[in-house]
Design a protein around this motif. Sequence first.
Motif, PDB file in Angstrom:
ATOM      1  N   GLN A 163      -1.936  -0.804   5.150  1.00 52.98           N
ATOM      2  CA  GLN A 163      -0.549  -0.739   4.581  1.00 52.98           C
ATOM      3  C   GLN A 163      -0.710  -1.922   3.374  1.00 52.98           C
ATOM      4  OE1 GLN A 163       2.187   0.573   5.416  1.00 52.98           O
ATOM      5  NE2 GLN A 163       3.362  -0.686   3.784  1.00 52.98           N
ATOM      6  N   GLU A 167       0.159  -0.697  -0.291  1.00 56.31           N
ATOM      7  CA  GLU A 167       1.295  -1.397  -1.255  1.00 56.31           C
ATOM      8  C   GLU A 167       0.549  -1.902  -2.570  1.00 56.31           C
ATOM      9  OE1 GLU A 167       2.727  -4.359   1.317  1.00 56.31           O
ATOM     10  OE2 GLU A 167       3.871  -3.187   2.706  1.00 56.31           O
ATOM     11  N   GLN A 170      -0.029   1.381  -4.891  1.00 57.83           N
ATOM     12  CA  GLN A 170       1.321   1.620  -5.331  1.00 57.83           C
ATOM     13  C   GLN A 170       1.917   0.869  -6.392  1.00 57.83           C
ATOM     14  OE1 GLN A 170       4.184   2.000  -2.257  1.00 57.83           O
ATOM     15  NE2 GLN A 170       5.410   3.631  -3.261  1.00 57.83           N
ATOM     16  N   GLN A 171       1.837  -0.389  -6.375  1.00 57.06           N
ATOM     17  CA  GLN A 171       2.245  -1.271  -7.365  1.00 57.06           C
ATOM     18  C   GLN A 171       1.387  -1.007  -8.721  1.00 57.06           C
ATOM     19  OE1 GLN A 171       1.738  -5.071  -5.689  1.00 57.06           O
ATOM     20  NE2 GLN A 171       3.536  -4.794  -4.023  1.00 57.06           N
TER      21      GLN A 171
END
Length: 252
Positions: A163, A167, A170-171
Motif C-alpha cells: 500500500q 501510494e 501514484q503520487q
Amino acid sequence: MRPAIRIPIIRGIIDRRILVNYRVNPEVLAKLLPKPFQPKLVNGAGLAGVCLIRLKQIRPRFLPSFLGISSENAAHRIAVEWGQAGEQRSGVFIPRRDTSSRLNAWVGGRLFPGEHHHSGFQVGERDDRYEVVLDSDDGRTHLAVVGCLASKLPKTSVFHSLQQASEFFQQGSLGYSVTRDEGRFDGLELRSFAWKVQPLAVEKVESSFFDDRSLFPQGSVEFDCALLMRGIEHEWHGRDSLCAEVECANRS
C-alpha cells in the motif's frame, strides 16, 4: 527557447506496466538532477528506476479506439520534489525515454512532450512470468528484466507495505523530461481511471544506467522492488514546461 508543446488529451490502455525500482544514496542521486529538482526520499533513501510500459489504442481523446496505435516504451525515472509558485510539488524527472515506435521517436520533443529514442524490445509473457529486454539503436541503453507475479514485496524493500509503495508511485504521476533545449523540461501527467499494482518477484535485472559505476559508485545503488500494472485505461495530459531555475513563461 522553444514554446511549450501543446497537445490534445491522449487516451489509451496501459496493457502492461512494470516499474523496476532502485534505492539510491540521496547525495549521489542529487548530483544527477538538474535544478530545480531534488530527490524525494523514502525512509532516508532516494528512489529511481525504469518504467517499462506497453501502450495500446493510443490516440487523441476525440478519436475512436480502433484508430489508436500500440508501442513498447521505457522511461528512466527519478522520484523528485521541487518548489513551484510557493508550493512544494512532487513527481518524476525523466532523463531518457525509449520507444519501439519510430513515429513516437519522431514526434517526441516536437509534437509530443519529451525526447524519445528508438529501441528494439524483446518481450515474453506467459503464466504471469514476464521478460523484457531493451537495446537502443544508439547503443546507449540496455535493460533486461525477468520476473514473475508475487504475493508481497521483498523484505529488503524500502517500502513497509504494498500500500505504501502504491501510494508513493501514484503520487508520481507528473513527469518532466529532458528536451533539446538545455534547461527546459517538458511536462506530462498520467491520469489512470483505475490504479492497482502487484508485486513482481525479479529473478534477473540488468541496466546500463544503474550499473554504470561512473554515475553510481559501488554501494550507492541497490535493486529495491518491482511492481506490475495491467489493463489500465488512462489519459496523458500535457503540462507546463519547467526551466532550470524558474517556471517557463510559455504555458501549454
